[in-house]
Write an enzyme that holds these catalytic residues in place. Structure first.
Site, PDB file in Angstrom:
ATOM      1  CD  GLU A   1      -1.397  -2.209   2.166  1.00  0.00           C
ATOM      2  OE1 GLU A   1      -1.947  -2.905   3.052  1.00  0.00           O
ATOM      3  OE2 GLU A   1      -0.030  -2.778   2.035  1.00  0.00           O
TER       4      GLU A   1
ATOM      5  CD  GLU B   1      16.450 -30.783  -2.117  1.00  0.00           C
ATOM      6  OE1 GLU B   1      17.369 -31.386  -2.681  1.00  0.00           O
ATOM      7  OE2 GLU B   1      16.477 -29.386  -2.373  1.00  0.00           O
TER       8      GLU B   1
END
Length: 348
Positions: free
Chosen positions: A53, A291
């Site tokens: 904003e 992973e």
């Protein structure tokens, strides 16, 4: 509503420019519209910097037009003082008469307060324009707020005959077993660049001696998170090089005086994963890419602690080795590149 959706789509597109840079904040876009024309727009560029904003209002050349404009925001304007002043007050101060919001912010310091602050100031507020799209955009942020843990991505590559690692002889030089092709390796590094943290277990660290960095894609290196119950990882390994922030969860006495390495003592019991993920969330890590090897991946799958999984199925075969995890879920996408198949799954 159709007009509002048009400008909200623009907000959502702008917001994606902050991916990989604004975490743990959400991605947000904002557009200022006067007389059917966009006169200002912005997005949240980086954590700790100006919100969407602020950037959108600052980009408006003729500030007198703000008194007759509508500002569209993909997430409820904040009403609290954090690293930046409240955006709801900025909108009030600029006398913008109408605000359109895609979805409310679940963060306790904000939820509903920004919208109420605007309404109490006499501003017209519309909520829920493209709400589902906005929720999906910031799924990581919302999951962290609602479930008190990061959004968890799983990733592994497996052979055509279902192995994620070959059988390794004693004393073999620590290095990753090649399964992925170059294209999929690049996609993995792209994902690494867009999450704040990456996680593996002891066996993967010891066998592969990985760097866990984004060498094949532009972006920040994720925080390295390692589970090392007995402190088995040699201190001359890459994870101790000090180049990337590293967090090690262990039962052993924490290591000291290692640059950029933090050791956290936790019991390796049934609640280990819950405690690890809750700790990471407290450290403002709202998403993580796991992973690890089969043991870690399967533990997360069995406890239903994951959100999405990316699986590469290569055309090569091993015949023997470490079996790939067993997973079931809703297939979001499936496609091939050369000899490999990529499957994207969401927890059902």
């Amino acid at each position: 509503m159709i007009v509002d959706e048009k400008y909200m789509y623009r907000c959502l597109r702008l917001a994606t420019n902050g991916k990989g840079f604004v975490s743990p904040n959400p991605m947000v876009g904002a557009v200022v519209v006067y007389d059917g024309k966009i006169i200002g727009e912005g997005f949240h560029h980086e954590y700790g910097k100006a919100h969407a904003e602020v950037n959108a209002i600052a980009s408006v050349k003729d500030k007198s037009l703000l008194k007759e404009s509508t500002i569209y925001v993909s997430l409820e304007p904040c009403a609290h003082h954090g690293k930046t002043p409240p955006c709801a007050q900025l909108i009030i101060d600029n006398q913008i008469p109408r605000v359109v919001i895609a979805c409310l912010d679940p963060f306790p310091s904000v939820s509903g307060r920004g919208a109420k602050m605007l309404q109490d100031a006499g501003i017209e507020v519309a909520i829920g324009v493209l709400e589902q799209e906005a929720l999906a955009l910031n799924k990581e942020f919302f999951t962290a707020q609602k479930k008190d843990r990061p959004y968890i991505y799983l990733k592994w590559a497996q052979t055509k005959d279902g192995f994620i690692d070959k059988a390794r002889p004693e004393g073999e030089t620590p290095q990753p077993t090649p399964i992925s092709n170059d294209f999929f390796r690049m996609l993995v590094h792209k994902k690494r660049a867009r999450v704040p943290a990456i996680m593996i277990g002891t066996n993967t660290a010891v066998k592969d001696n990985p760097s866990l960095t984004t060498r094949y894609w532009y972006g920040k290196n994720p925080v390295r998170v390692i589970l090392d119950r007995q402190g088995r990882i040699p201190q001359d390994y890459t994870i101790f090089d000090g180049n990337v922030e590293t967090i090690i969860f262990t039962e052993k006495e924490p290591l000291s005086d290692i640059k950029n390495v933090t050791c956290i003592q936790v019991p390796f019991d049934e609640d280990l994963l819950y405690n690890v993920f809750a700790t990471l969330k407290k450290r403002k890590i709202i998403s993580i890419l796991v992973e690890g090897g089969r043991e870690l991946l399967q533990s997360i799958i069995d406890k239903r602690l994951w959100d999405e999984a990316f699986i590469e199925i290569s055309d090569i075969t091993f015949g023997d080795g470490v079996r790939a995890p067993i997973i079931a879920g809703h297939i979001l996408n499936e496609w091939k590149w050369e000899a490999s198949r990529h499957v994207h799954i969401r927890l059902a």
